[in-house]
Scaffold this active site. Structure first.
Site, PDB file in Angstrom:
ATOM      1  N   HIS A   1       7.769  11.537 -13.811  1.00 40.35           N
ATOM      2  CA  HIS A   1       7.683  12.417 -14.460  1.00 40.35           C
ATOM      3  C   HIS A   1       7.029  12.267 -15.670  1.00 40.35           C
ATOM      4  O   HIS A   1       7.625  10.719 -16.865  1.00 40.35           O
ATOM      5  CB  HIS A   1       8.147  13.423 -14.563  1.00 40.35           C
ATOM      6  CG  HIS A   1       7.618  14.558 -14.720  1.00 40.35           C
ATOM      7  ND1 HIS A   1       6.934  15.076 -16.326  1.00 40.35           N
ATOM      8  CD2 HIS A   1       6.952  15.226 -14.432  1.00 40.35           C
ATOM      9  CE1 HIS A   1       6.110  16.550 -16.187  1.00 40.35           C
ATOM     10  NE2 HIS A   1       6.050  16.066 -15.183  1.00 40.35           N
ATOM     11  N   PRO A   2       5.289  12.034 -16.538  1.00 40.75           N
ATOM     12  CA  PRO A   2       4.705  11.590 -17.615  1.00 40.75           C
ATOM     13  C   PRO A   2       5.421  12.489 -18.715  1.00 40.75           C
ATOM     14  O   PRO A   2       4.715  11.692 -19.367  1.00 40.75           O
ATOM     15  CB  PRO A   2       3.589  11.069 -16.980  1.00 40.75           C
ATOM     16  CG  PRO A   2       3.009  12.624 -16.288  1.00 40.75           C
ATOM     17  CD  PRO A   2       4.325  12.734 -15.616  1.00 40.75           C
ATOM     18  N   CYS A   3       6.022  12.988 -18.713  1.00 46.20           N
ATOM     19  CA  CYS A   3       6.515  14.029 -19.857  1.00 46.20           C
ATOM     20  C   CYS A   3       7.018  12.382 -21.032  1.00 46.20           C
ATOM     21  O   CYS A   3       7.055  13.238 -22.268  1.00 46.20           O
ATOM     22  CB  CYS A   3       7.164  14.648 -19.404  1.00 46.20           C
ATOM     23  SG  CYS A   3       9.255  14.464 -19.003  1.00 46.20           S
ATOM     24  N   ARG A   4       8.060  11.754 -20.601  1.00 45.74           N
ATOM     25  CA  ARG A   4       8.128  10.854 -21.891  1.00 45.74           C
ATOM     26  C   ARG A   4       7.372   9.250 -22.064  1.00 45.74           C
ATOM     27  O   ARG A   4       8.021   8.969 -22.956  1.00 45.74           O
ATOM     28  CB  ARG A   4       9.378  10.509 -21.065  1.00 45.74           C
ATOM     29  CG  ARG A   4      10.394  11.372 -21.488  1.00 45.74           C
ATOM     30  CD  ARG A   4      12.143  10.783 -20.981  1.00 45.74           C
ATOM     31  NE  ARG A   4      12.422  11.615 -20.319  1.00 45.74           N
ATOM     32  CZ  ARG A   4      14.256  11.657 -19.735  1.00 45.74           C
ATOM     33  NH1 ARG A   4      14.290  10.416 -19.675  1.00 45.74           N
ATOM     34  NH2 ARG A   4      14.972  12.569 -19.362  1.00 45.74           N
ATOM     35  N   THR A   5       6.154   9.623 -21.580  1.00 43.76           N
ATOM     36  CA  THR A   5       5.449   8.240 -21.405  1.00 43.76           C
ATOM     37  C   THR A   5       4.789   8.139 -22.859  1.00 43.76           C
ATOM     38  O   THR A   5       5.359   7.175 -23.376  1.00 43.76           O
ATOM     39  CB  THR A   5       4.279   7.812 -20.826  1.00 43.76           C
ATOM     40  OG1 THR A   5       4.927   8.565 -18.907  1.00 43.76           O
ATOM     41  CG2 THR A   5       3.573   6.407 -20.422  1.00 43.76           C
TER      42      THR A   5
END
Length: 204
Positions: A149-153
């Site tokens: 999931h890209p939420c922390r990218t």
């Protein structure tokens, strides 16, 4: 380095990565579907599964020495076996987060897909990959894939100090890919390459 990447930058960096990959035979492919663009890599990795009496499996490093393997084999409830696991990685772009996203599939030689619990155990013990791997439809192919999931990218990439913004994609792959077996060839770090990787550690 900015924590985000524009779609035009993503497209340009995908093309540059694939161009260099073709020169060194690293296996990255460019895929286009209408207005969508993404890159794909397929690899096979030997993974050791250690099954206990409850038939749950744990992945142990293949670099474990022979002495460790002997100790394991003497434990009647733990029988280590090596499986050749096929991985297919897809890197797409998220317009919502303005960052790249890694999707992947993994399956045994029998064709059976790895369960999410098995996928979690591929990550190093210090990683919290399990907390952000989800199963969701691929944004282009519309069939189930595992997704990091890209939420922390954006937060992660903002912390990476890199003087060359055109190396965002390589920095990102090296930072998050190793948790699910995706590593960059050391030749991306060579100064003579059109695509160079100077700013972060490589997983080789």
């Amino acid at each position: 380095m900015s924590g985000t990447l524009s779609e035009d930058e993503f497209r340009a960096q995908c093309r540059a990565l694939v161009t260099f990959s073709e020169k060194i035979g690293d296996g990255w492919e460019l895929r286009e579907n209408g207005d969508d663009i993404y890159i794909v890599k397929k690899v096979k990795l030997p993974i050791q599964f250690r099954e206990d009496s409850s038939e749950e499996c744990a992945i142990v490093p293949e670099s474990e020495d022979d002495e460790d393997m002997v100790e394991d084999s003497e434990n009647s409830s733990i029988v280590p076996t090596t499986h050749l696991i096929s991985f297919e990685y897809h890197v797409t772009y998220s317009c919502s987060y303005s960052v790249p996203v890694l999707y992947f599939l993994a399956w045994h030689s029998t064709g059976q897909l790895l369960r999410v619990e098995e996928v979690w155990k591929i990550a190093p013990p210090c990683s919290d990959t399990y907390s952000y791997i989800t199963q969701i439809d691929h944004p282009v192919l519309a069939r189930p894939f595992y997704e990091l999931h890209p939420c922390r990218t954006e937060q992660l990439m903002a912390l990476i100090q890199c003087e060359e913004s055109d190396k965002y994609l390589l920095s990102w792959i090296s930072s998050i890919g190793r948790d699910v077996g995706l590593c960059l060839d050391i030749r991306y770090a060579m100064p003579s390459g059109r695509v160079r990787y100077d700013c972060c550690d490589l997983c080789v």
